[in-house]
Design a protein around this motif. Structure first.
Motif, PDB file in Angstrom:
ATOM      1  N   LEU A 191       0.824  -1.208   0.000  1.00 39.69           N
ATOM      2  CA  LEU A 191       0.000   0.000   0.000  1.00 39.69           C
ATOM      3  C   LEU A 191       0.860   1.259   0.000  1.00 39.69           C
ATOM      4  O   LEU A 191       0.396   2.326  -0.416  1.00 39.69           O
ATOM      5  N   CYS A 192       2.095   1.151   0.469  1.00 42.23           N
ATOM      6  CA  CYS A 192       2.981   2.322   0.514  1.00 42.23           C
ATOM      7  C   CYS A 192       3.653   2.600  -0.827  1.00 42.23           C
ATOM      8  O   CYS A 192       4.346   3.613  -0.954  1.00 42.23           O
ATOM      9  N   ARG A 193       3.463   1.728  -1.800  1.00 40.88           N
ATOM     10  CA  ARG A 193       4.036   2.000  -3.118  1.00 40.88           C
ATOM     11  C   ARG A 193       3.273   3.123  -3.806  1.00 40.88           C
ATOM     12  O   ARG A 193       2.118   3.391  -3.486  1.00 40.88           O
ATOM     13  N   PRO A 194       3.881   3.790  -4.775  1.00 39.36           N
ATOM     14  CA  PRO A 194       3.166   4.835  -5.520  1.00 39.36           C
ATOM     15  C   PRO A 194       1.940   4.258  -6.225  1.00 39.36           C
ATOM     16  O   PRO A 194       1.883   3.065  -6.544  1.00 39.36           O
ATOM     17  N   LYS A 195       0.976   5.110  -6.484  1.00 38.81           N
ATOM     18  CA  LYS A 195      -0.245   4.655  -7.142  1.00 38.81           C
ATOM     19  C   LYS A 195       0.053   4.066  -8.518  1.00 38.81           C
ATOM     20  O   LYS A 195      -0.600   3.123  -8.945  1.00 38.81           O
ATOM     21  N   GLY A 196       1.019   4.635  -9.205  1.00 33.09           N
ATOM     22  CA  GLY A 196       1.363   4.129 -10.529  1.00 33.09           C
ATOM     23  C   GLY A 196       2.065   2.789 -10.508  1.00 33.09           C
ATOM     24  O   GLY A 196       2.248   2.167 -11.550  1.00 33.09           O
ATOM     25  N   SER A 197       2.447   2.318  -9.312  1.00 32.61           N
ATOM     26  CA  SER A 197       3.113   1.017  -9.185  1.00 32.61           C
ATOM     27  C   SER A 197       2.244  -0.003  -8.470  1.00 32.61           C
ATOM     28  O   SER A 197       2.740  -1.020  -7.998  1.00 32.61           O
ATOM     29  N   HIS A 341      11.479   9.806  -2.152  1.00 28.76           N
ATOM     30  CA  HIS A 341      11.412   9.022  -3.384  1.00 28.76           C
ATOM     31  C   HIS A 341      12.691   8.202  -3.582  1.00 28.76           C
ATOM     32  O   HIS A 341      12.636   7.034  -4.004  1.00 28.76           O
ATOM     33  N   LEU A 342      13.841   8.800  -3.268  1.00 28.74           N
ATOM     34  CA  LEU A 342      15.095   8.058  -3.376  1.00 28.74           C
ATOM     35  C   LEU A 342      15.125   6.908  -2.382  1.00 28.74           C
ATOM     36  O   LEU A 342      15.545   5.786  -2.719  1.00 28.74           O
ATOM     37  N   ALA A 343      14.686   7.151  -1.148  1.00 25.97           N
ATOM     38  CA  ALA A 343      14.680   6.099  -0.130  1.00 25.97           C
ATOM     39  C   ALA A 343      13.777   4.943  -0.552  1.00 25.97           C
ATOM     40  O   ALA A 343      14.119   3.770  -0.355  1.00 25.97           O
ATOM     41  N   CYS A 344      12.628   5.257  -1.146  1.00 26.51           N
ATOM     42  CA  CYS A 344      11.716   4.205  -1.605  1.00 26.51           C
ATOM     43  C   CYS A 344      12.342   3.394  -2.738  1.00 26.51           C
ATOM     44  O   CYS A 344      12.238   2.162  -2.760  1.00 26.51           O
ATOM     45  N   SER A 345      12.995   4.077  -3.671  1.00 23.81           N
ATOM     46  CA  SER A 345      13.611   3.355  -4.792  1.00 23.81           C
ATOM     47  C   SER A 345      14.753   2.473  -4.303  1.00 23.81           C
ATOM     48  O   SER A 345      14.935   1.355  -4.783  1.00 23.81           O
ATOM     49  N   LEU A 346      15.527   2.946  -3.334  1.00 27.23           N
ATOM     50  CA  LEU A 346      16.606   2.130  -2.785  1.00 27.23           C
ATOM     51  C   LEU A 346      16.055   0.930  -2.032  1.00 27.23           C
ATOM     52  O   LEU A 346      16.624  -0.166  -2.070  1.00 27.23           O
ATOM     53  N   SER A 347      14.930   1.130  -1.353  1.00 25.60           N
ATOM     54  CA  SER A 347      14.333   0.045  -0.583  1.00 25.60           C
ATOM     55  C   SER A 347      13.786  -1.055  -1.480  1.00 25.60           C
ATOM     56  O   SER A 347      13.745  -2.222  -1.093  1.00 25.60           O
ATOM     57  N   GLN A 348      13.381  -0.686  -2.693  1.00 21.03           N
ATOM     58  CA  GLN A 348      12.756  -1.652  -3.589  1.00 21.03           C
ATOM     59  C   GLN A 348      13.729  -2.254  -4.595  1.00 21.03           C
ATOM     60  O   GLN A 348      13.336  -3.060  -5.429  1.00 21.03           O
ATOM     61  N   ARG A 349      14.999  -1.871  -4.531  1.00 25.39           N
ATOM     62  CA  ARG A 349      15.964  -2.398  -5.497  1.00 25.39           C
ATOM     63  C   ARG A 349      16.085  -3.915  -5.412  1.00 25.39           C
ATOM     64  O   ARG A 349      16.155  -4.606  -6.428  1.00 25.39           O
ATOM     65  N   SER A 350      16.134  -4.416  -4.183  1.00 29.11           N
ATOM     66  CA  SER A 350      16.334  -5.856  -3.999  1.00 29.11           C
ATOM     67  C   SER A 350      15.039  -6.644  -4.089  1.00 29.11           C
ATOM     68  O   SER A 350      15.060  -7.870  -4.066  1.00 29.11           O
ATOM     69  N   GLU A 351      13.889  -5.932  -4.172  1.00 26.25           N
ATOM     70  CA  GLU A 351      12.614  -6.629  -4.246  1.00 26.25           C
ATOM     71  C   GLU A 351      12.298  -7.001  -5.677  1.00 26.25           C
ATOM     72  O   GLU A 351      12.875  -6.494  -6.627  1.00 26.25           O
ATOM     73  N   ALA A 352      11.327  -7.882  -5.817  1.00 28.53           N
ATOM     74  CA  ALA A 352      10.849  -8.242  -7.153  1.00 28.53           C
ATOM     75  C   ALA A 352      10.021  -7.096  -7.693  1.00 28.53           C
ATOM     76  O   ALA A 352       9.825  -6.075  -7.043  1.00 28.53           O
ATOM     77  N   SER A 353       9.533  -7.265  -8.894  1.00 26.33           N
ATOM     78  CA  SER A 353       8.702  -6.241  -9.527  1.00 26.33           C
ATOM     79  C   SER A 353       7.556  -5.863  -8.608  1.00 26.33           C
ATOM     80  O   SER A 353       6.930  -6.710  -7.973  1.00 26.33           O
ATOM     81  N   SER A 354       7.285  -4.592  -8.500  1.00 22.75           N
ATOM     82  CA  SER A 354       6.279  -4.116  -7.558  1.00 22.75           C
ATOM     83  C   SER A 354       4.884  -4.569  -7.903  1.00 22.75           C
ATOM     84  O   SER A 354       3.995  -4.547  -7.080  1.00 22.75           O
ATOM     85  N   SER A 355       4.643  -4.986  -9.100  1.00 22.93           N
ATOM     86  CA  SER A 355       3.304  -5.405  -9.486  1.00 22.93           C
ATOM     87  C   SER A 355       3.376  -6.244 -10.735  1.00 22.93           C
ATOM     88  O   SER A 355       4.251  -6.085 -11.565  1.00 22.93           O
ATOM     89  N   ASN A 356       2.417  -7.173 -10.839  1.00 23.14           N
ATOM     90  CA  ASN A 356       2.331  -7.977 -12.045  1.00 23.14           C
ATOM     91  C   ASN A 356       1.625  -7.226 -13.164  1.00 23.14           C
ATOM     92  O   ASN A 356       1.590  -7.690 -14.300  1.00 23.14           O
ATOM     93  N   GLN A 357       1.001  -6.102 -12.840  1.00 26.26           N
ATOM     94  CA  GLN A 357       0.238  -5.347 -13.822  1.00 26.26           C
ATOM     95  C   GLN A 357       1.113  -4.281 -14.475  1.00 26.26           C
ATOM     96  O   GLN A 357       2.064  -3.782 -13.876  1.00 26.26           O
ATOM     97  N   GLU A 359       2.138  -0.715 -15.492  1.00 26.13           N
ATOM     98  CA  GLU A 359       1.925   0.545 -14.782  1.00 26.13           C
ATOM     99  C   GLU A 359       0.904   1.423 -15.481  1.00 26.13           C
ATOM    100  O   GLU A 359       0.213   2.203 -14.843  1.00 26.13           O
ATOM    101  N   SER A 360       0.819   1.324 -16.813  1.00 26.39           N
ATOM    102  CA  SER A 360      -0.155   2.146 -17.535  1.00 26.39           C
ATOM    103  C   SER A 360      -1.578   1.822 -17.106  1.00 26.39           C
ATOM    104  O   SER A 360      -2.452   2.701 -17.126  1.00 26.39           O
ATOM    105  N   LEU A 361      -1.842   0.590 -16.687  1.00 25.10           N
ATOM    106  CA  LEU A 361      -3.185   0.217 -16.238  1.00 25.10           C
ATOM    107  C   LEU A 361      -3.505   0.874 -14.899  1.00 25.10           C
ATOM    108  O   LEU A 361      -4.633   1.334 -14.674  1.00 25.10           O
ATOM    109  N   TRP A 362      -2.503   0.929 -14.015  1.00 26.35           N
ATOM    110  CA  TRP A 362      -2.724   1.622 -12.738  1.00 26.35           C
ATOM    111  C   TRP A 362      -2.951   3.113 -12.976  1.00 26.35           C
ATOM    112  O   TRP A 362      -3.853   3.712 -12.353  1.00 26.35           O
ATOM    113  N   HIS A 363      -2.154   3.705 -13.840  1.00 26.64           N
ATOM    114  CA  HIS A 363      -2.344   5.136 -14.135  1.00 26.64           C
ATOM    115  C   HIS A 363      -3.716   5.383 -14.754  1.00 26.64           C
ATOM    116  O   HIS A 363      -4.340   6.423 -14.494  1.00 26.64           O
ATOM    117  N   TRP A 364      -4.176   4.465 -15.570  1.00 28.29           N
ATOM    118  CA  TRP A 364      -5.494   4.609 -16.192  1.00 28.29           C
ATOM    119  C   TRP A 364      -6.593   4.627 -15.127  1.00 28.29           C
ATOM    120  O   TRP A 364      -7.514   5.448 -15.186  1.00 28.29           O
TER     121      TRP A 364
END
Length: 670
Positions: A191-197, A341-357, A359-364
């Motif tokens: 839930l803490c990820r950006p809406k577009g992710s 934003h930098l802290a979030c990107s660094l935190s997610q570097r070692s994680e898998a893709s933030s979503s299977n969807q 990103e354009s669908l989330w933005h839509w």
């Protein structure tokens, strides 16, 4: 009066160490702390200062609400004697100053539990109200997450406190009212990820805490003359910078907190001369007569690419500070937003893709012109957060998995919204005339949404979201209230869902601005640039008089590495230089870059390469009798734009002329 008494050595303030500056007082409005030695002489000096203040301003000090606090080495009898002389109670533990604990002991969790209590009380008051999921989302972001912000800007909160605060926010969002357990359909980290992710844009309090603390380190780095910076330097890094400070013996909790923020700052900070700043200054590489770069000296420290980037900029003046800059921040200065934003990107570097969807669908989804609660419903559909019978059964909830309406199939989300005969009929008779099920009959919700997104019609997207929500709403009425509604009522409900929130109309392109000269001898300098990424920038300048006649112009290509904004600034610098060389001392510089215009008139310090060019522009402007800056749309800057494209195309050195070259076919150059 306190400062005067300190100057005369009548009172002695506190200090962190022997070489640190003394602090005699902290004043903010009517909240005051005075530091001094625990002896009768200084107590009487403080009392005399307070009495003098009362007589001069007519404001009586409330000694009953005041208190005196002593360090550990003062005997109890002496404490009571000095407190009686001053007429204030003696306390064993000082409270808060401006909402911040004055003393933090060993138990950090006990100190910051008040944040958890305040957040719990606020959420408990809201739980009595009927709030939609979208309403809860707004309240969490605007209120619950703002409660700990003040303390997080000073202290690194213990991880347990951050977890408790996150838990309270998550429980409130997923509908917990008292102490009952509710299903959390998604992890809080998602839930803490950006809406577009694929997230909801909630704050990760641990990372937000770090970004706030990094702001304090940034201030200390850029303002070394403040009392705080000098005190910390004397105690923790007397011979170096704060970024190079090593671990100290018995450090304070605040210093340990600053080191947490420093870790983030080191990940994103940039320097004009990498690795050189530790031992030398940027101005050591600037030659006089004429003002130019010391290429041989820089070549010893810089890679060819960095050397080209640096030397392609305007040579700064000799008094220009060699400062770090933050590439992603406003005016290239650190901001909490860019740091987070930098802290979030660094935190997610070692994680898998933030979503299977995609990103354009989330933005839509978040761009649909529908009610916020319907946007949230669409997000839940993609995030797997809709409590269908199948989803509840997978969570070990004992429930009949069959569809309540048809009783033939297991109630999946696809079945409830699309494949159930009742829902399928609604899609067929709706004004959308959408085929409810693709030909293969196995289309997932995400694939179905993507098919709708590809339809190039915004009204269809809006109607689709409203009708999907209405079908699910009708399903809930049947399951929870045993209320059956007809197909017609469901369609009518989707039509009644109106966009109540005010939506600003799209801003029309502003009309060309007519830049009028105020005086007969005043000139207008039209400047523009056309950047070739990684190669250089084409610059065009046209100088016109009050009647719009061309007085002179210049164009040329400058090799180097420039951003678009740096190119536009370089064009303005070239225009003012041309104006100075032609002895035009009354000028208006015109640019079609709104961002550059605001940078020029705002006056904020920019610490990057752009800042050197802006400083050069202001120096040239100061040498003219009058110089102002203004903005015009590109249509009003056509001549300079064409010259910039000509320079970009020809890659020629600067050419100066009193007349414009033939610009007949240049408007189409890119």
């Amino acid at each position: 009066m306190v400062v005067q008494a300190e100057t005369q050595s009548l009172i002695h303030g506190a200090r962190l160490c022997r070489t640190a500056p003394r602090v005699s007082h902290l004043l903010f409005a009517d909240d005051c702390i005075i530091f001094g030695r625990a002896n009768l002489r200084e107590i009487m000096v403080v009392k005399d200062i307070l009495q003098t203040y009362e007589g001069a301003f007519g404001q009586k000090v409330s000694f009953e609400k005041s208190a005196i606090f002593f360090s550990k080495g003062i005997p109890e009898e002496e404490r009571l004697l000095l407190a009686a002389q001053l007429g204030v109670p003696c306390v064993a533990k000082h409270g808060n100053y401006l909402g911040i604990p004055s003393i933090v002991g060993r138990s950090k969790i006990e100190i910051f539990q008040l944040l958890v209590d305040r957040t719990r009380k606020k959420a408990k008051d809201w739980k009595r109200r009927f709030l939609s999921g979208a309403g809860k989302l707004v309240l969490i972001k605007s209120v619950l997450h703002s409660i700990p912000t003040y303390l997080m800007s000073v202290f690194a909160l213990p991880s347990q406190i951050c977890q408790r605060l996150n838990s309270l926010a998550a429980n409130f969002f997923w509908g917990q009212k008292d102490e009952e357990r509710r299903i959390h359909w998604n992890r809080w980290s998602k839930l803490c990820r950006p809406k577009g992710s694929g997230g909801l844009g909630f704050r990760d309090l641990r990372l937000f805490n770090q970004s706030l603390l990094a702001k304090q380190v940034w201030r200390i780095l850029l303002n070394p003359e403040t009392i705080l910076a000098r005190s910390l330097k004397a105690r923790y890094f007397p011979r170096t910078y704060i970024l190079l400070a090593s671990n100290a013996h018995n450090p304070s909790f605040i210093w340990n907190s600053l080191l947490v923020g420093r870790e983030l700052l080191l990940e994103g900070i940039a320097w004009k001369v990498p690795e050189v700043w530790k031992e030398t200054k940027l101005t050591d590489f600037i030659l006089d007569n004429p003002l130019s770069w010391d290429l041989d000296g820089l070549a010893e420290f810089l890679e060819p690419g960095d050397l080209w980037k640096l030397t392609s900029q305007i040579v700064p003046s000799s008094n220009c500070p060699d400062s770090p800059f933050w590439p992603d921040g406003k005016f290239n200065s650190y901001t909490v937003k860019s740091g987070y934003h930098l802290a979030c990107s660094l935190s997610q570097r070692s994680e898998a893709s933030s979503s299977n969807q995609d990103e354009s669908l989330w933005h839509w989804i978040w761009g649909l012109e529908v009610l916020p609660k319907i946007k949230l419903f669409m997000w839940k559909c993609l995030a797997g957060a809709i409590p269908t019978s199948q989803a509840l059964l997978s969570r070990s909830i004992n429930i009949d998995p069959l569809c309540r309406r048809c009783g033939n199939d297991i109630e999946t989300l696809e079945h409830a919204l699309r494949d159930c005969p009742w829902a399928s009929f609604i899609w067929e008779v709706s004004p959308l005339r959408l085929s409810p099920t693709p030909a293969n009959g196995q289309c997932s919700i995400a694939a179905w949404f993507e098919i709708i997104r590809q339809i190039p019609h915004g009204e269809i997207h809006k109607s689709f979201a409203n009708l999907a929500w209405a079908i699910w709403h009708a399903r809930n009425l049947l399951v929870f209230q045993d209320k059956e509604i007809s197909h017609f009522d469901c369609l009518s409900a989707s039509q009644r869902v109106i966009w109540h929130r005010l939506v600003s109309a799209p801003k029309a392109a502003p009309p060309p601005v007519a830049v009028e000269c105020r005086r007969d001898h005043q000139v207008k300098i039209f400047c523009d640039a056309s950047v070739v990424e990684g190669v250089g920038v084409g610059i065009g300048v046209v100088v016109k008089n009050k009647d719009g006649l061309v007085l002179c112009c210049c164009y040329g290509f400058s090799h180097g590495v420039f951003t678009v904004l740096e190119g536009e600034a370089k064009a303005v610098h070239a225009g003012l230089q041309l104006c100075k060389d032609r002895n035009f001392d009354d000028a208006i510089a015109v640019t079609d870059s709104q961002l550059l215009y605001w940078r020029l008139v705002n006056g904020e310090l920019d610490l990057s390469y752009l800042g050197d060019t802006l400083a050069g522009i202001r120096l040239l402007a100061a040498e003219l009798r009058f110089c102002a800056f203004t903005w015009t749309p590109r249509e009003g800057n056509a001549n300079a734009d064409c010259l910039a494209k000509l320079a970009k195309s020809s890659r020629s050195d600067f050419i100066f002329s009193d007349v414009l070259p033939n610009l007949g076919n240049l408007s189409s150059l890119s």
